[in-house]
Design an enzyme around this catalytic site. Sequence first.
Site, PDB file in Angstrom:
ATOM      1  N   GLU A  28     -24.411 -23.929  81.728  1.00 17.39           N
ATOM      2  CA  GLU A  28     -23.753 -25.006  82.803  1.00 17.39           C
ATOM      3  C   GLU A  28     -24.711 -26.103  83.130  1.00 17.39           C
ATOM      4  OE1 GLU A  28     -22.218 -23.018  86.405  1.00 17.39           O
ATOM      5  OE2 GLU A  28     -20.842 -24.795  86.920  1.00 17.39           O
ATOM      6  N   ASN A  74     -11.730 -22.685  85.213  1.00 15.92           N
ATOM      7  CA  ASN A  74     -12.730 -21.726  85.651  1.00 15.92           C
ATOM      8  C   ASN A  74     -12.670 -21.490  87.138  1.00 15.92           C
ATOM      9  OD1 ASN A  74     -15.555 -20.245  85.528  1.00 15.92           O
ATOM     10  ND2 ASN A  74     -15.759 -22.004  87.050  1.00 15.92           N
ATOM     11  N   GLU A  75     -12.359 -20.311  87.515  1.00 19.03           N
ATOM     12  CA  GLU A  75     -12.456 -20.026  88.886  1.00 19.03           C
ATOM     13  C   GLU A  75     -11.659 -20.609  89.827  1.00 19.03           C
ATOM     14  OE1 GLU A  75     -16.154 -19.102  90.714  1.00 19.03           O
ATOM     15  OE2 GLU A  75     -16.818 -17.691  89.202  1.00 19.03           O
ATOM     16  N   TYR A 103     -20.565 -10.749  90.070  1.00 16.05           N
ATOM     17  CA  TYR A 103     -21.914 -10.892  90.124  1.00 16.05           C
ATOM     18  C   TYR A 103     -22.509  -9.719  90.961  1.00 16.05           C
ATOM     19  CZ  TYR A 103     -21.942 -15.718  88.104  1.00 16.05           C
ATOM     20  OH  TYR A 103     -21.823 -16.931  87.326  1.00 16.05           O
ATOM     21  N   GLU A 107     -18.634 -14.203  83.142  1.00 17.12           N
ATOM     22  CA  GLU A 107     -19.545 -14.712  83.983  1.00 17.12           C
ATOM     23  C   GLU A 107     -20.074 -13.376  84.798  1.00 17.12           C
ATOM     24  OE1 GLU A 107     -19.630 -17.849  86.641  1.00 17.12           O
ATOM     25  OE2 GLU A 107     -18.600 -19.088  85.348  1.00 17.12           O
ATOM     26  N   GLN A 152     -27.237 -16.954  83.816  1.00 20.09           N
ATOM     27  CA  GLN A 152     -27.000 -17.972  82.726  1.00 20.09           C
ATOM     28  C   GLN A 152     -28.252 -17.999  81.663  1.00 20.09           C
ATOM     29  OE1 GLN A 152     -25.607 -21.957  84.093  1.00 20.09           O
ATOM     30  NE2 GLN A 152     -24.208 -21.012  85.675  1.00 20.09           N
TER      31      GLN A 152
HETATM   32  O1  AHR Z   1     -22.676 -19.281  87.590  1.00 21.59           O
HETATM   33  C1  AHR Z   1     -22.894 -20.057  88.611  1.00 21.59           C
HETATM   34  C2  AHR Z   1     -21.511 -20.179  89.282  1.00 21.59           C
HETATM   35  O2  AHR Z   1     -20.986 -18.897  89.852  1.00 21.59           O
HETATM   36  C3  AHR Z   1     -20.296 -20.720  88.232  1.00 21.59           C
HETATM   37  O3  AHR Z   1     -20.532 -22.064  88.261  1.00 21.59           O
HETATM   38  C4  AHR Z   1     -18.927 -20.335  88.973  1.00 21.59           C
HETATM   39  O4  AHR Z   1     -18.214 -20.413  87.977  1.00 21.59           O
HETATM   40  C5  AHR Z   1     -19.537 -18.996  89.816  1.00 21.59           C
HETATM   41  O5  AHR Z   1     -18.919 -19.021  90.940  1.00 21.59           O
END
Ligand code: AHR
Length: 514
Positions: free
Chosen positions: A41, A188-189, A260, A316, A365
């Site tokens: 990103e 995205n999101e 995450y 992600e 990432q």
């Molecule tokens: O990876 C960092 C961020 O996490 C991304 O930009 C977003 O899609 C997610 O919330």
Amino acid sequence: MAVARDSALGCGINHPMNNLILNTDVTAGKISRHIYGHFAEHLGRCIYGGFWVGEDSPIPNTRGIRNDVVQALRGVGIPNLRWPGGCFADEYHWQDGIGPRAGRPSMVNTHWGGVTEDNAFGTHEFMDLCDQLGCEPYICGNVGSGTVQEMQQWVEYLTSANQSPMTALRAANGRAEPWPLRFWGVGNENWGCGGNMTAEHYAQEYRRFQTYVRNFGDNRIYKIACGPRNHDYHWTEVLMQQSRNMRGGFLMNGLSLHYYTPDGPFRQLQSATKFEEHDWRFILKTAAHMDELITRHSAIMDQIDPERKVELIVDEWGAWYAVEPGTNPGFLYQQNSLRDALVAALTLNIFNKHCRRVTMANIAQTVNVLQALILTDEHSDRIVRTPTYHVFELYRVHHDAEALALDLQVDAVGAGHAVMPGITASASRDHAGAVNLTLCNVDPAQSAAVVCAVRGAHGQTVSGRVLTALTMQAHNTFDDPDAVAPQPFAGAELVGDRLTFTLPARSVLALTIH
Ligand code: AHR
């Protein structure tokens, strides 16, 4: 001692030990190499300083792209790269990133550090990067603040061979031929930074936007809809229900999932390298939750789509901690320890296990951001391959391999909320017929003896490599880049169909039966 059971076959034996049954003649799906995908990103030093240094940089580069980073990623067989975000994707206007660089407009990257983005790295640079990496591009289009026309034109600019204003513009910018391009994300999101939409609202937006994501010539786009965050099962159900087409199929090929480790405020409490045993256990238990999330989202998908026409794309995932002291909080720069190697290994074992529904995943990432594979030095041409990098290299054997049924009966470790199976594993057969078994021992202090019945193999020899270190917090630095690196493992013995070995504490092990 409690015993945890996890079976890809649905049958097992009761035996209070670390017992594995590896059925080399029972396949459990194909492990797409795209499960081992990556994400880059416009965030912190991922693109700028990570991949891109510009042609004039003293750091060796090819058309502005760092040679050392490309070479390292080729070493893990990077299969795809997702770009330009992330939250950045829904603020990105692609036409700002084409044409002579001096004339490209700037913008403020409001999401990530409020820095000025000069658009030096745009579409042509990204496609060049993918060529240099030998990977497939995965582009995420802008739904949140973009228009349908903008998305339509981007796809046309990239993939059309027709005569049109878009293809003429591409040619004027130095590229006459279209690029082959498969993976396309429609936002995205969009439940968050991509527009704060409800599932119902996004589903309608998705239907409209995807209509104009065209197939030009022979190019076939694989459309990925924004999927749920964590356990938002409602989102999955609505998207699956509302994206049907009139022919009994779906208007999407993939539905994404973001998860995450950990989520929310807990992140700020976790340092990447200064932690105790209870933090180790908390993080690994949190990472292991991916299994439940995939199982439950898949169950919803199975009901609506029993033929698995729509695939689950975990685009992600990874560990997210407090940033390194003294760095910009908006840059999400964190070190990467042996703990992260275990996060990666157990997560990849989970993806392998679910390979019939999960066909792509992208760790967040690739360089200098979150659970990075590579860290680059701001002031020199030095790079570090992180422990996570080494897991991707060890697991490369699973790319496009045939998953094999594996029955695990393993001791549970930890206490209270952190109880979890001490060992996770996955297995596959590669094109040459070799059987590869990857395992991790998540216990930070205890080794684990394993007896594995290798059914259907007419064995042969076993070799291995192991990733571990003296401490949980061990990590690689620019001055000590190989503190955590795989070592040969000679401790496995195969007699007939009985494979025995001891997994060191806090280790990732890759075994090959030839
Ligand atoms: O990876 C960092 C961020 O996490 C991304 O930009 C977003 O899609 C997610 O919330």
